[in-house]
Structure formats: structure tokens, C-alpha cells
Design a protein around this motif. Structure first.
Motif, PDB file in Angstrom:
ATOM      1  N   ASN A 129       0.750  -1.093  -0.010  1.00 54.97           N
ATOM      2  CA  ASN A 129       0.192  -0.156   0.088  1.00 54.97           C
ATOM      3  C   ASN A 129       0.973   1.409   0.096  1.00 54.97           C
ATOM      4  O   ASN A 129       0.417   2.291   0.537  1.00 54.97           O
ATOM      5  N   GLU A 130       2.006   1.134  -0.574  1.00 57.17           N
ATOM      6  CA  GLU A 130       3.053   2.300  -0.788  1.00 57.17           C
ATOM      7  C   GLU A 130       2.583   3.158  -1.924  1.00 57.17           C
ATOM      8  O   GLU A 130       2.713   2.713  -2.969  1.00 57.17           O
ATOM      9  N   GLN A 131       2.259   4.386  -1.944  1.00 54.98           N
ATOM     10  CA  GLN A 131       1.986   5.262  -2.974  1.00 54.98           C
ATOM     11  C   GLN A 131       3.539   5.592  -3.941  1.00 54.98           C
ATOM     12  O   GLN A 131       4.386   5.943  -3.266  1.00 54.98           O
ATOM     13  N   GLY A 134       1.407  10.271  -7.429  1.00 55.74           N
ATOM     14  CA  GLY A 134       0.116  10.715  -7.269  1.00 55.74           C
ATOM     15  C   GLY A 134      -0.203  11.596  -8.591  1.00 55.74           C
ATOM     16  O   GLY A 134       0.739  12.063  -9.297  1.00 55.74           O
ATOM     17  N   GLU A 161     -12.787   5.906  -5.852  1.00 55.76           N
ATOM     18  CA  GLU A 161     -11.430   5.422  -6.454  1.00 55.76           C
ATOM     19  C   GLU A 161     -11.875   4.774  -7.745  1.00 55.76           C
ATOM     20  O   GLU A 161     -12.944   3.795  -7.616  1.00 55.76           O
ATOM     21  N   PHE A 187      -3.021   7.802  -9.897  1.00 57.93           N
ATOM     22  CA  PHE A 187      -2.190   7.404  -8.738  1.00 57.93           C
ATOM     23  C   PHE A 187      -1.614   6.064  -9.140  1.00 57.93           C
ATOM     24  O   PHE A 187      -2.334   5.392 -10.020  1.00 57.93           O
ATOM     25  N   SER A 189       0.002   2.925  -6.579  1.00 54.80           N
ATOM     26  CA  SER A 189       0.075   2.435  -5.173  1.00 54.80           C
ATOM     27  C   SER A 189       0.526   0.737  -5.572  1.00 54.80           C
ATOM     28  O   SER A 189      -0.325   0.210  -6.147  1.00 54.80           O
TER      29      SER A 189
END
Length: 322
Positions: A129-131, A134, A161, A187, A189
């Protein structure tokens, strides 16, 4: 012998311990398998000349427990555990050449060309869950996924989303900013822990001019993405929820389905590659609508929902007629 750990989603039933340990231990080259129930991990000791970590992960996933390899500094070379800090060390550089050679857009290059690219690529480990970047950001790198999965999505004006696509091993992202020079309009992620190579756009531009095969492979990939997007739009345009869901399940059955039986009486088992809420987002539905339609499909005898995002398709002809 090597030792590797595989992360799964949280286990909910103790019976999975025996199930996973029995199946994985039967793989050629596997010496020991241990399920760590509380931490939802599987530890495997194996001979990597007989079986690969990817094969082990796939065998666990086939049981209905989506599995991803955890990179461990004691089990794997340093080039797999974080940022590549020493491109000049013979061991790390040679290993990175092998990694780059597995990427589809670079697969046709010779050893010297791979060595050149490996000298400029950096590898980094990203948490779940790391972006990565963006909307509105200037991303100066092409990102190539070595392991794990990345979701690409937009946020609607209402704050919802909208999933565009999910990318996996060998896929790349960051190409839009490279081509247009504009900030990203989406984005990106990680869905799970992932190892991702980055190549600066300046280096990529140089390679596209020098190596026609890289240019061709990149265009081929972008063309396939465009085709998939057009197919997705055609499914959404004027089609009901049942049609979208049926089409998605049928596509999964073609790509990863495990068939049992023959003819009209055969069944196909698939594993949803992403969470149900993400499947709903991808299909342009609410999670509630997706769950309701899955229940209706079950009541009609078309599918059977199983634990761990596993779906048993019981009546393919019925789905094809929707």
C-alpha cells in the motif's frame, strides 16, 4: 538450499496449515514447509536448482491463498532487498543483468546491452500500500515491476476510487509522463510488497533511440493496453452489472483457470487477483452491487464462492449467454 518466506492474506482457518504444508512439501526440491498461522506467512526451505520461489508461490495461490514472496536479506542477494547502492560490485551487477533480461521490453537485447542498462537501473523494495506517485506529480522514471503488483487508479470528483488497471511482474508504468512530458493524471500504489526497477526518462530516451527492439516491445505493450482499455469501455457502455461480472470471470478463466471435468459438466476454479472492492471499482460497480450479484450467480447455480477470493465457475455457458 535456500529459505524463503511467503506472505499471504490473514489465515482464517487452522486447517490451512496441513493443506499448505502437504501440497508444498510434495514439490520437487522442497525440503521443509512451515506455515506461521498467526503472522500469515509460509516458510519454505528448498533447492532452487529444482524449484523456483515463483513456482512455490503459485502453488500456494492455487490453493486459494494469494501468496507473495518476502525478500529476506539472509535468504536472497542484496540486490533484491532495497535500493541498489553498488552497481559496480560484480555480484550485484551480474544479478541485476539477469533481472533486467527477464523484463519483456528488454528481453531481446544481447549481454553487452543488458549490462549497459543494468548500470543505470536502480532496484527498490516497496512496502504494501505504498504510493509510488500521485496525480499532478512529475514522475521522471519508468518503473518496471520485478515482483508484486501495482494498481493504477484515479479519484473521481465525488471522491471514489476508479481502478484503471493492475500491473504485475514484467509490466511497467510511468510511460505516460515520458511520452507527454506532463504530470501524471492518475495514482499508482503497491497492492502488496513489491520490488520495482526504475530507469530515468533520459536513459530510457537514449535506449529507445539506440535499441529498436526496446522501442518495438514498448509500443507493443502500449498497444495491448489500449486494446484492453477499449474492450473495458465497450463492456461498460450500456451493459448491466451481470454482463460486466460475467465477462470478468470468463476472462479470468481463460488466463488462470484450473479446469475439472469435461464438456458442459466441467468447472473452472479462479482466484480473484485483487480484493473484491477493487474488482468492483474496476468494473464500475459499487462493492454492494458486486456482492449482491455474486450471491445471485450462486443462487442460479452458475458459480460457487470459496474462501480466499476463490470462485468456482460451475456453468460457463450460462455466463457466456449473459
Amino acid at each position: 538450499m535456500r529459505t524463503a518466506k511467503f506472505e499471504t492474506e490473514p489465515f482464517t482457518c487452522p486447517s490451512c496449515i496441513t493443506k499448505i504444508e502437504t501440497v508444498v512439501s510434495k514439490l520437487a526440491g522442497v525440503a521443509e514447509t512451515k506455515v506461521m498461522f498467526n503472522s500469515s506467512k509460509v516458510k519454505v526451505r528448498f533447492d532452487d536448482t529444482l524449484v523456483t520461489a515463483d513456482a512455490i508461490a503459485k502453488s500456494i495461490t492455487a490453493l486459494g491463498y494469494r501468496s507473495y514472496l518476502i525478500r529476506s536479506p539472509r535468504s536472497w542477494p542484496n540486490w533484491l532487498t532495497g535500493v541498489m547502492s553498488d552497481h559496480h560490485s560484480p555480484q550485484g551487477h551480474a544479478a541485476l543483468e539477469v533481472l533486467v533480461g527477464r523484463v519483456p521490453i528488454f528481453s531481446q537485447l544481447d549481454d553487452d546491452e543488458l549490462k549497459d542498462i543494468a548500470g543505470r537501473v536502480k532496484l527498490r523494495h516497496h512496502r504494501r500500500n505504498e504510493q509510488l506517485y500521485g496525480a499532478g506529480e512529475n514522475n521522471p522514471h519508468l518503473m518496471i515491476i520485478h515482483s508484486g503488483h501495482v494498481k493504477v487508479y484515479r479519484i473521481s470528483e465525488s471522491g471514489h476510487e476508479q481502478l484503471i488497471r493492475v500491473l504485475g511482474e514484467g509490466d511497467f508504468l510511468g510511460d505516460t509522463s515520458f511520452i507527454s512530458g506532463a504530470p501524471a493524471d492518475h495514482f499508482a500504489s503497491t497492492l502488496y510488497a513489491a520490488d520495482i526497477c526504475t530507469l530515468h526518462h533520459d536513459d530510457l530516451r537514449d535506449y529507445l533511440l539506440r535499441f529498436p527492439t526496446v522501442t518495438y516491445k514498448m509500443l507493443e505493450t502500449l498497444s495491448n493496453r489500449l486494446e484492453n482499455t477499449e474492450r473495458q469501455l465497450s463492456i461498460f457502455a450500456g451493459e448491466g452489472a451481470e454482463h460486466r461480472i460475467a465477462g470478468y470471470l470468463l476472462e479470468l478463466s481463460e488466463k488462470q483457470g484450473t479446469a475439472t471435468g469435461t464438456g458442459d459438466h466441467g468447472t473452472v476454479t479462479v482466484v480473484l487477483p485483487i480484493a473484491k472492492k477493487d474488482v468492483a471499482s474496476f468494473l464500475g460497480l459499487t462493492p454492494e452491487t458486486l456482492s449482491r450479484k455474486f450471491t445471485q450467480f450462486e443462487s442460479a447455480g452458475w458459480i460457487q464462492m470459496q474462501p480466499r477470493r476463490t470462485v468456482e465457475i460451475l456453468d460457463i455457458p450460462a455466463l457466456q449467454q449473459l
